[in-house]
Structure formats: C-alpha cells, structure tokens
Design an enzyme around this catalytic site. Sequence first.
Site, PDB file in Angstrom:
ATOM      1  N   ASN A  18       0.834  -1.214   0.000  1.00  0.00           N
ATOM      2  CA  ASN A  18       0.000   0.000   0.000  1.00  0.00           C
ATOM      3  C   ASN A  18       0.863   1.256   0.000  1.00  0.00           C
ATOM      4  O   ASN A  18       0.527   2.236  -0.661  1.00  0.00           O
ATOM      5  CB  ASN A  18      -0.963  -0.007   1.193  1.00  0.00           C
ATOM      6  CG  ASN A  18      -2.184  -0.851   0.903  1.00  0.00           C
ATOM      7  OD1 ASN A  18      -3.033  -0.472   0.104  1.00  0.00           O
ATOM      8  ND2 ASN A  18      -2.264  -2.015   1.531  1.00  0.00           N
ATOM      9  N   MET A  95       0.180  -2.520  12.047  1.00  0.00           N
ATOM     10  CA  MET A  95      -0.519  -3.542  12.831  1.00  0.00           C
ATOM     11  C   MET A  95      -0.550  -3.248  14.334  1.00  0.00           C
ATOM     12  O   MET A  95      -0.464  -4.160  15.156  1.00  0.00           O
ATOM     13  CB  MET A  95       0.111  -4.917  12.559  1.00  0.00           C
ATOM     14  CG  MET A  95       0.048  -5.334  11.112  1.00  0.00           C
ATOM     15  SD  MET A  95      -1.646  -5.342  10.470  1.00  0.00           S
ATOM     16  CE  MET A  95      -1.364  -6.006   8.827  1.00  0.00           C
ATOM     17  N   ILE A  97      -2.823  -1.040  17.314  1.00  0.00           N
ATOM     18  CA  ILE A  97      -4.009  -0.206  17.560  1.00  0.00           C
ATOM     19  C   ILE A  97      -3.554   1.015  18.363  1.00  0.00           C
ATOM     20  O   ILE A  97      -2.878   0.881  19.383  1.00  0.00           O
ATOM     21  CB  ILE A  97      -5.106  -1.014  18.298  1.00  0.00           C
ATOM     22  CG1 ILE A  97      -5.649  -2.096  17.347  1.00  0.00           C
ATOM     23  CG2 ILE A  97      -6.240  -0.093  18.764  1.00  0.00           C
ATOM     24  CD1 ILE A  97      -6.721  -2.986  17.948  1.00  0.00           C
ATOM     25  N   LEU A  98      -3.885   2.192  17.856  1.00  0.00           N
ATOM     26  CA  LEU A  98      -3.454   3.426  18.524  1.00  0.00           C
ATOM     27  C   LEU A  98      -4.459   3.807  19.612  1.00  0.00           C
ATOM     28  O   LEU A  98      -5.675   3.658  19.424  1.00  0.00           O
ATOM     29  CB  LEU A  98      -3.319   4.543  17.485  1.00  0.00           C
ATOM     30  CG  LEU A  98      -2.197   4.311  16.458  1.00  0.00           C
ATOM     31  CD1 LEU A  98      -2.356   5.235  15.261  1.00  0.00           C
ATOM     32  CD2 LEU A  98      -0.820   4.488  17.098  1.00  0.00           C
ATOM     33  N   ASN A 112      -6.840   5.092   7.681  1.00  0.00           N
ATOM     34  CA  ASN A 112      -6.382   3.703   7.662  1.00  0.00           C
ATOM     35  C   ASN A 112      -7.040   2.976   6.497  1.00  0.00           C
ATOM     36  O   ASN A 112      -8.172   3.281   6.130  1.00  0.00           O
ATOM     37  CB  ASN A 112      -6.806   3.024   8.982  1.00  0.00           C
ATOM     38  CG  ASN A 112      -6.449   1.548   9.026  1.00  0.00           C
ATOM     39  OD1 ASN A 112      -5.321   1.153   8.711  1.00  0.00           O
ATOM     40  ND2 ASN A 112      -7.404   0.710   9.404  1.00  0.00           N
ATOM     41  N   HIS A 114      -8.385  -0.730   5.429  1.00  0.00           N
ATOM     42  CA  HIS A 114      -8.746  -2.012   6.042  1.00  0.00           C
ATOM     43  C   HIS A 114      -9.258  -2.950   4.935  1.00  0.00           C
ATOM     44  O   HIS A 114     -10.069  -2.534   4.095  1.00  0.00           O
ATOM     45  CB  HIS A 114      -9.822  -1.807   7.113  1.00  0.00           C
ATOM     46  CG  HIS A 114     -10.191  -3.085   7.789  1.00  0.00           C
ATOM     47  ND1 HIS A 114      -9.379  -3.666   8.752  1.00  0.00           N
ATOM     48  CD2 HIS A 114     -11.246  -3.917   7.612  1.00  0.00           C
ATOM     49  CE1 HIS A 114      -9.937  -4.813   9.126  1.00  0.00           C
ATOM     50  NE2 HIS A 114     -11.062  -4.980   8.471  1.00  0.00           N
ATOM     51  N   ASP A 155     -11.179   0.571  13.787  1.00  0.00           N
ATOM     52  CA  ASP A 155     -11.901   0.490  12.500  1.00  0.00           C
ATOM     53  C   ASP A 155     -13.278   1.155  12.573  1.00  0.00           C
ATOM     54  O   ASP A 155     -14.161   0.852  11.760  1.00  0.00           O
ATOM     55  CB  ASP A 155     -12.045  -0.971  12.019  1.00  0.00           C
ATOM     56  CG  ASP A 155     -10.699  -1.624  11.739  1.00  0.00           C
ATOM     57  OD1 ASP A 155      -9.788  -0.930  11.279  1.00  0.00           O
ATOM     58  OD2 ASP A 155     -10.561  -2.835  11.993  1.00  0.00           O
ATOM     59  N   ALA A 184      -8.837  -3.243  -5.027  1.00  0.00           N
ATOM     60  CA  ALA A 184      -9.490  -2.271  -4.139  1.00  0.00           C
ATOM     61  C   ALA A 184      -8.493  -1.395  -3.365  1.00  0.00           C
ATOM     62  O   ALA A 184      -8.452  -0.181  -3.562  1.00  0.00           O
ATOM     63  CB  ALA A 184     -10.424  -2.997  -3.177  1.00  0.00           C
ATOM     64  N   GLU A 185      -7.665  -2.007  -2.513  1.00  0.00           N
ATOM     65  CA  GLU A 185      -6.815  -1.194  -1.620  1.00  0.00           C
ATOM     66  C   GLU A 185      -5.901  -0.241  -2.378  1.00  0.00           C
ATOM     67  O   GLU A 185      -5.835   0.951  -2.076  1.00  0.00           O
ATOM     68  CB  GLU A 185      -5.960  -2.111  -0.740  1.00  0.00           C
ATOM     69  CG  GLU A 185      -6.769  -2.954   0.211  1.00  0.00           C
ATOM     70  CD  GLU A 185      -5.884  -3.731   1.176  1.00  0.00           C
ATOM     71  OE1 GLU A 185      -4.993  -3.149   1.797  1.00  0.00           O
ATOM     72  OE2 GLU A 185      -6.091  -4.954   1.307  1.00  0.00           O
TER      73      GLU A 185
HETATM   74  C1  GAR Z   1      -3.213  -4.801   3.821  1.00  0.00           C
HETATM   75  O1  GAR Z   1      -4.094  -5.744   3.290  1.00  0.00           O
HETATM   76  C2  GAR Z   1      -3.935  -3.860   4.776  1.00  0.00           C
HETATM   77  O2  GAR Z   1      -5.223  -3.532   4.366  1.00  0.00           O
HETATM   78  C3  GAR Z   1      -3.968  -4.710   6.019  1.00  0.00           C
HETATM   79  O3  GAR Z   1      -2.714  -5.348   6.047  1.00  0.00           O
HETATM   80  C4  GAR Z   1      -2.189  -5.474   4.728  1.00  0.00           C
HETATM   81  C5  GAR Z   1      -0.840  -4.800   4.668  1.00  0.00           C
HETATM   82  O4  GAR Z   1      -0.207  -5.001   3.438  1.00  0.00           O
HETATM   83  N1  GAR Z   1      -4.220  -3.909   7.166  1.00  0.00           N
HETATM   84  C6  GAR Z   1      -4.956  -4.316   8.191  1.00  0.00           C
HETATM   85  O5  GAR Z   1      -5.429  -5.424   8.266  1.00  0.00           O
HETATM   86  C7  GAR Z   1      -5.171  -3.287   9.291  1.00  0.00           C
HETATM   87  N2  GAR Z   1      -6.289  -3.639  10.097  1.00  0.00           N
HETATM   88  P1  GAR Z   1       0.965  -4.073   2.912  1.00  0.00           P
HETATM   89  O6  GAR Z   1       2.018  -3.990   4.016  1.00  0.00           O
HETATM   90  O7  GAR Z   1       1.502  -4.804   1.706  1.00  0.00           O
HETATM   91  O8  GAR Z   1       0.399  -2.731   2.554  1.00  0.00           O
END
Ligand code: GAR
Length: 205
Positions: A18, A95, A97-98, A112, A114, A155, A184-185
């Site tokens: 991301n 990863m 939680i703040l 964030n 998700h 979240d 999506a992300e």
């Molecule tokens: C992603 O899928 C993101 O949405 C998820 O972890 C992955 C990180 O991938 N985040 C969560 O689950 C937060 N609750 P990346 O390091 O390749 O971006």
Amino acid sequence: MKRKMAKIAVLVSGGGTNLQALIDAEKSGIISSGKIMLVISNKPDAYALTRAENAGIKTAVVCKNKYKTVHGFENAIKKLIEENEIDFIVLAGFMCILSEDFTKAFPKKIINVHPSLIPSFCGKGFYGLHVHEAALAYGVKVTGATVHFVNEIPDGGEIIMQKAVAIRDNDTPETLQKRVMRLAEWKILPLAVEKVCADLIGKMK
Ligand code: GAR
C-alpha cells in the site's frame, strides 16, 4: 508560487504494497496535494522500509517492545510527527491499535486502509490475512476494502471510500487478499489520500 502540499507520514509494519501504491500515485500525479515525507515502521525488518529508501523517503523505526508503556511508544511516534512537521498520517498495514490519547491528538488527520467492507470483519483481532479467513469462513460472496478516518474505536471512524470485490468459489485467504489489494486497496487508498490532502491544504491556506 509553488503549490502548498500536505506533509504525509505513512505508518507501516510489513510488506508495504500500500505504501508502494502511494509512492507510485505521487509519481503519476494521482496524489498532487500531499507529499510523503516520512515512513515510520514498528518492525525493523519491514520490507516497506526498503521501498521507502528506494524512493528516497526518510524512514524511522519505533519498536513497541523498547518502551515500558504504550504511552512511551506512542510518544516516540508523536515526537517524530512533530519534528517533521507532518500534517497528515496514513496507516498502511500498520498492525498496532493506537490509543485514544494518540487519535485525539490528530482529529481527522489519520486514515487507515482495512481489507474488508466495514462494518464486516473489522475491529480488534481482524487484521491482515485473518480478515480474509473470516470472510471465507462466513461464506460472504462480496468483500472489499475500506479507507476510513481513525478514531478511538478500532476500524470505527468515518468511512471515506469503499470498493467491493467478488469472492470466487476457489478462493483461498491468500488469493483473496491479493485480489482485494490489487482491485481495491491500491486503488482507493491513493484516491482517499488525495481527497483528504486537498481538503487539508484548502483549510491550511
Ligand atoms: C493490507 O491488506 C492492509 O489492508 C492490512 O494489512 C495489509 C498490509 O499489506 N491492514 C490491516 O489489516 C489493518 N487492520 P501491505 O504492508 O503490503 O500494505
């Protein structure tokens, strides 16, 4: 006169795909109202740090286990945010939680990504691959990703953007995770960052 840009910090813990999507979106002009100035990882071996270094972005590592309390850990992050005059924080696979203490210090200034359609499969314990395992176990036919503001509820902050992704009969958590990221992300996170930065610099003028 040079256009004003929001100074962005990206918080990461892992692979950083991301973060890469954000770096690429800055290069291609999808993000034009903000600039990534700093990447902070809570894991010293996160590949996201290499991605940042390759893009010439300043990095910092803040390990939770080096501090006696959550407060100490979060204060170290806060100090970096302040020293680098950051306007806006993006959690991209971060990863941790703040606490309410931290989120209240940056109202509407933390977002964030998700990997589900909130309010499904979110909150404490739902992160990374676990989210996709839960979606497949439940048997939903559609999942997706959500970008939201971060507040004291995990979240639970206001939703900025969502994108749906269809689940296939032969999906595994791993195939689903990859497709949700790609479709999506990596699409909505840069768009949401641009949207919030544009709003912020409007307010900063
Ligand atoms: C992603 O899928 C993101 O949405 C998820 O972890 C992955 C990180 O991938 N985040 C969560 O689950 C937060 N609750 P990346 O390091 O390749 O971006």
